[in-house]
Design a protein around this motif. Structure first.
Motif, PDB file in Angstrom:
ATOM      1  N   VAL A  41       0.842  -1.205   0.000  1.00  0.00           N
ATOM      2  CA  VAL A  41       0.000   0.000   0.000  1.00  0.00           C
ATOM      3  C   VAL A  41       0.874   1.250   0.000  1.00  0.00           C
ATOM      4  O   VAL A  41       0.622   2.220  -0.714  1.00  0.00           O
ATOM      5  CB  VAL A  41      -0.957  -0.010   1.205  1.00  0.00           C
ATOM      6  N   GLY A  42       1.959   1.221   0.805  1.00  0.00           N
ATOM      7  CA  GLY A  42       2.886   2.355   0.803  1.00  0.00           C
ATOM      8  C   GLY A  42       3.524   2.576  -0.550  1.00  0.00           C
ATOM      9  O   GLY A  42       3.690   3.722  -1.000  1.00  0.00           O
ATOM     10  N   ALA A  43       3.890   1.483  -1.240  1.00  0.00           N
ATOM     11  CA  ALA A  43       4.460   1.609  -2.581  1.00  0.00           C
ATOM     12  C   ALA A  43       3.442   2.178  -3.552  1.00  0.00           C
ATOM     13  O   ALA A  43       3.795   2.958  -4.459  1.00  0.00           O
ATOM     14  CB  ALA A  43       4.943   0.239  -3.058  1.00  0.00           C
ATOM     15  N   ALA A  44       2.161   1.804  -3.396  1.00  0.00           N
ATOM     16  CA  ALA A  44       1.114   2.354  -4.263  1.00  0.00           C
ATOM     17  C   ALA A  44       0.940   3.855  -4.032  1.00  0.00           C
ATOM     18  O   ALA A  44       0.839   4.641  -4.985  1.00  0.00           O
ATOM     19  CB  ALA A  44      -0.202   1.624  -4.015  1.00  0.00           C
ATOM     20  N   TYR A  45       0.893   4.263  -2.768  1.00  0.00           N
ATOM     21  CA  TYR A  45       0.773   5.692  -2.467  1.00  0.00           C
ATOM     22  C   TYR A  45       1.954   6.476  -3.034  1.00  0.00           C
ATOM     23  O   TYR A  45       1.792   7.598  -3.520  1.00  0.00           O
ATOM     24  CB  TYR A  45       0.683   5.909  -0.956  1.00  0.00           C
ATOM     25  N   ALA A  46       3.149   5.885  -2.944  1.00  0.00           N
ATOM     26  CA  ALA A  46       4.328   6.570  -3.473  1.00  0.00           C
ATOM     27  C   ALA A  46       4.205   6.838  -4.966  1.00  0.00           C
ATOM     28  O   ALA A  46       4.761   7.808  -5.483  1.00  0.00           O
ATOM     29  CB  ALA A  46       5.584   5.743  -3.199  1.00  0.00           C
ATOM     30  N   GLU A  47       3.430   5.993  -5.672  1.00  0.00           N
ATOM     31  CA  GLU A  47       3.234   6.165  -7.114  1.00  0.00           C
ATOM     32  C   GLU A  47       1.931   6.895  -7.443  1.00  0.00           C
ATOM     33  O   GLU A  47       1.593   7.055  -8.610  1.00  0.00           O
ATOM     34  CB  GLU A  47       3.240   4.799  -7.805  1.00  0.00           C
ATOM     35  N   GLY A  48       1.184   7.324  -6.406  1.00  0.00           N
ATOM     36  CA  GLY A  48      -0.031   8.114  -6.638  1.00  0.00           C
ATOM     37  C   GLY A  48      -1.300   7.297  -6.765  1.00  0.00           C
ATOM     38  O   GLY A  48      -2.312   7.816  -7.250  1.00  0.00           O
ATOM     39  N   PHE A  49      -1.316   6.033  -6.312  1.00  0.00           N
ATOM     40  CA  PHE A  49      -2.507   5.185  -6.412  1.00  0.00           C
ATOM     41  C   PHE A  49      -3.095   5.022  -5.013  1.00  0.00           C
ATOM     42  O   PHE A  49      -2.556   4.281  -4.174  1.00  0.00           O
ATOM     43  CB  PHE A  49      -2.131   3.822  -7.010  1.00  0.00           C
ATOM     44  N   TYR A  50      -4.228   5.700  -4.771  1.00  0.00           N
ATOM     45  CA  TYR A  50      -4.817   5.728  -3.437  1.00  0.00           C
ATOM     46  C   TYR A  50      -6.074   4.879  -3.337  1.00  0.00           C
ATOM     47  O   TYR A  50      -6.717   4.836  -2.284  1.00  0.00           O
ATOM     48  CB  TYR A  50      -5.127   7.172  -3.025  1.00  0.00           C
ATOM     49  N   SER A  51      -6.451   4.186  -4.417  1.00  0.00           N
ATOM     50  CA  SER A  51      -7.580   3.258  -4.376  1.00  0.00           C
ATOM     51  C   SER A  51      -7.089   1.826  -4.509  1.00  0.00           C
ATOM     52  O   SER A  51      -7.829   0.939  -4.932  1.00  0.00           O
ATOM     53  CB  SER A  51      -8.569   3.574  -5.513  1.00  0.00           C
ATOM     54  N   VAL A  52      -5.868   1.587  -4.173  1.00  0.00           N
ATOM     55  CA  VAL A  52      -5.251   0.282  -4.373  1.00  0.00           C
ATOM     56  C   VAL A  52      -5.920  -0.791  -3.511  1.00  0.00           C
ATOM     57  O   VAL A  52      -6.354  -0.521  -2.389  1.00  0.00           O
ATOM     58  CB  VAL A  52      -3.737   0.360  -4.054  1.00  0.00           C
ATOM     59  N   VAL A  53      -6.049  -1.968  -4.095  1.00  0.00           N
ATOM     60  CA  VAL A  53      -6.561  -3.136  -3.375  1.00  0.00           C
ATOM     61  C   VAL A  53      -5.478  -4.204  -3.441  1.00  0.00           C
ATOM     62  O   VAL A  53      -5.017  -4.579  -4.526  1.00  0.00           O
ATOM     63  CB  VAL A  53      -7.872  -3.652  -3.985  1.00  0.00           C
ATOM     64  N   VAL A  54      -5.071  -4.715  -2.279  1.00  0.00           N
ATOM     65  CA  VAL A  54      -4.021  -5.728  -2.200  1.00  0.00           C
ATOM     66  C   VAL A  54      -4.626  -7.014  -1.629  1.00  0.00           C
ATOM     67  O   VAL A  54      -5.266  -6.996  -0.571  1.00  0.00           O
ATOM     68  CB  VAL A  54      -2.855  -5.259  -1.307  1.00  0.00           C
ATOM     69  N   ARG A  55      -4.441  -8.114  -2.368  1.00  0.00           N
ATOM     70  CA  ARG A  55      -4.876  -9.419  -1.887  1.00  0.00           C
ATOM     71  C   ARG A  55      -3.662 -10.347  -1.839  1.00  0.00           C
ATOM     72  O   ARG A  55      -2.920 -10.438  -2.811  1.00  0.00           O
ATOM     73  CB  ARG A  55      -5.945 -10.015  -2.811  1.00  0.00           C
TER      74      ARG A  55
END
Length: 605
Positions: free
Chosen positions: A78-92
């Motif tokens: 999730v932190g890596a997604a935020y670093a790239e600007g993706f704030y709706s990320v879903v991780v399974r």
């Protein structure tokens, strides 16, 4: 009831521990890592952040290790997604079909067959508003933090750091981030970011305390450091203090720690922590040329002679072992230098040197005594000035001649190379002016010299480097016969023109007896170009072309001649500098003497 719960937990824990010893752990058969709709670069960012990927690559299959990595990966991905600007990320993250986040730590699987990581990044968010207040004058925010820009979380972090640094740069040492407001609008895929800063008071430097010194006297450390007590706080001043101490070579490490709280009158104390270097050091060097023969050199260094970072260096060299010519050259010198003398950024030195060398048809014996000052003008600019007494005895087939002079050498050095031993980018410039007053048969005049070098790398991983060098020199106000030969200029050999014999380009000098001898010229110009290519991490190849010019009059006038050489070379990176092998051939001129071979440490320039 509490006892029952406690008993069940103990039973589960005991079963888990027992299972680690009783049940055989099965190896992980498969791990998949899928980023849906993600570009290759984004996928690599997620993989780089994943502990599961790291464990898989390292061959770790222990279930407990993989289970811990899986649970930690939620936050990391999730932190890596935020670093790239993706704030709706879903991780399974599924372990044998079960979501890892739903598995209680006490129910961790004792064996695993398959792990599936699935990431749905969603849309990339942009900044609807990117704000900060209050600003310090001159604050430079990162370009990535701005309205309509991709909303990288790293941009927010960088902006906050830049805002704090902006206030610190104008004297507010305890500036901090007071609050942050980051709001995501998932319907518009935007971020509203507000960073609130608290500048705190404007601060002056207080006192510097010193710890870690063993042999160095504290008053000398303070003198060298030049800590600016009473001046307005500036973080660059702290860097300057640390660099002054590092330049002495007396310390293995230097660290400055700011006090947590301000003192009386908004002053900031600083603790200097040092670790001293070993007192002594020595080194050796060697170069081999087919015409010059073997040149050996070495030095012995004492870093802290009297407890005040006084630096004593004794060095010696033997030249032309097995080379052409009958004279074996040598040089022996000693130099003691004291930093922070007479002012903080200056050093005073005393130096003595003796030596013998063969210059064309002339053999020189030389004694030189010098006193001078060096001054650091900036991190890349330094100057040196001194006064020297030089006595030279020159001997050729016609007899011997004595030259005595007092010289006032002044030099300016501008060092902007990334690595002086093996430069790939940047430049280097040194300019020398040496007025001299001659006694007896020695004329008075001035010698001017310049050495300019530039480097530029390009291609994949900067494996190709273009390197160029220009050398210029002239002596004015004197005649050729009444100038000490070591102040004249020669061309040929490893330092000027490879492919031509050492100091082979000279000018004729007619002695009063009518005999002509070869000596150096009053003017010189040299040009060198190299193309350096990295073949492997350790091995490189070089193609070079050198040219040299010598004339018998000042300012490049009078009778003159050119010669040139070219060739190929190999380099092997030892970690502390490349080993150099160059093979050169004459290209033009009348001084050619076949193939020339050069071996040494470090690049040719």
């Amino acid at each position: 009831m509490g006892k029952s719960i406690w008993w069940r937990h103990c039973t589960a824990a005991a079963f888990l521990v027992a299972s680690l010893f009783v049940l055989p752990a099965r190896a992980l058969d498969n791990m998949s890592f899928v980023v849906r709709g993600g570009e290759d670069e984004l996928t690599e960012s997620f993989r780089a952040a994943s502990l599961l990927v790291q464990s898989w690559n390292d061959g770790l299959t222990d279930p407990q290790t993989l289970f811990a990595a899986a649970r930690a990966d939620y936050g990391r991905l999730v932190g890596a997604a935020y670093a790239e600007g993706f704030y709706s990320v879903v991780v399974r993250i599924e372990i044998d079909g079960r979501e890892a986040a739903t598995i209680e730590p006490l129910d961790a699987p004792a064996a695993m067959r398959e792990i599936r990581v699935t990431i749905e990044p969603g849309p990339r968010f942009t900044f609807a508003t990117a704000r900060m207040r209050p600003y310090a004058p001159g604050t430079q925010l990162p370009p990535a933090y701005g309205d309509t820009k991709p909303a990288f979380s790293t941009a927010i972090v960088d902006a906050a750091e830049a805002g704090v640094d902006g206030w610190r740069n104008v004297g507010h040492a305890k500036a901090r981030v007071a609050d942050q407001s980051i709001t995501a609008d998932h319907s518009a895929d935007t971020i509203d970011s507000l960073i609130l800063l608290e500048p705190g008071p404007r601060v002056r430097f207080g006192q510097m305390t010193i710890s870690g010194a063993e042999r160095m006297r504290p008053e000398r450390i303070a003198r060298i450091a030049g800590f600016p007590t009473g001046e307005t706080f500036d973080p660059e001043e702290l860097d300057t203090v640390a660099n002054r101490l590092r330049r002495t070579g007396a310390f293995r490490s230097v660290a400055l720690q700011e006090a947590e709280t301000l003192g009386f009158g908004d002053t900031l104390d600083v603790d200097l922590v040092v670790a001293e270097e070993a007192l002594r050091r020595f080194g050796v060097g060697a170069e081999l040329s087919s015409t010059e023969g073997l040149n050996l050199s070495g030095y012995w260094l004492h870093r802290n002679l009297f407890g005040g970072a006084e630096r004593l260096r004794v060095d010696g060299a033997i030249d032309r072992i097995g080379g052409q010519g009958d004279t074996l050259g040598y040089e022996l010198g000693a130099r003691i230098e004291r930093p922070a003398t007479p002012v903080t950024d200056a050093s005073a030195f005393v130096e003595a040197r003796v030596g013998r060398e063969e210059l064309a048809d002339i053999t020189l014996d030389k004694i030189e005594l010098s006193f001078g000052l060096t001054r650091v003008l900036s991190d890349t600019l330094s100057a040196e000035a001194g006064i020297s007494y030089i006595h030279t005895r020159a001997e050729d087939v016609t007899g011997s001649f004595e030259f005595d002079m007092v010289a006032l050498p002044v030099s300016l050095t501008w060092e902007r190379r990334d690595n002086p031993i093996d430069a790939r980018k940047g430049f280097y410039l040194q300019a020398d002016v040496t007025p001299f007053y001659g006694f007896n048969m020695t004329d008075s005049g001035a010698q001017f010299k310049a050495d300019a070098r530039a480097y530029r790398s390009f291609g994949a991983e900067d494996r190709l480097t273009l390197a160029g060098r220009v050398q210029l020199g002239t002596v004015v106000g004197t005649s050729l016969a009444a100038t000490s030969p070591d102040f004249l200029f020669f061309s040929g050999g490893g330092g000027t023109v490879r492919g031509q014999p050492y100091q082979s380009l000279t000018v004729p000098l007619v002695r009063p007896s009518g005999v002509t001898v070869q000596t150096g010229g009053l003017s010189f110009a040299g040009m060198s170009g190299e193309l350096r290519a990295g073949i492997t991490e350790k091995i490189g190849a070089v193609a070079f072309y050198d040219a040299g010019f010598v004339s018998d009059d000042a300012i490049f006038g009078g009778n003159s001649d050119w010669h040139a050489g070219a060739g190929l070379g190999l380099r092997y990176d030892t970690g502390f500098g490349p080993i150099r092998l160059d093979v050169g051939l004459p290209v033009s001129g009348t001084t050619d003497d076949g193939v020339q071979i050069y071996v040494g440490i470090g690049q040719a320039f």
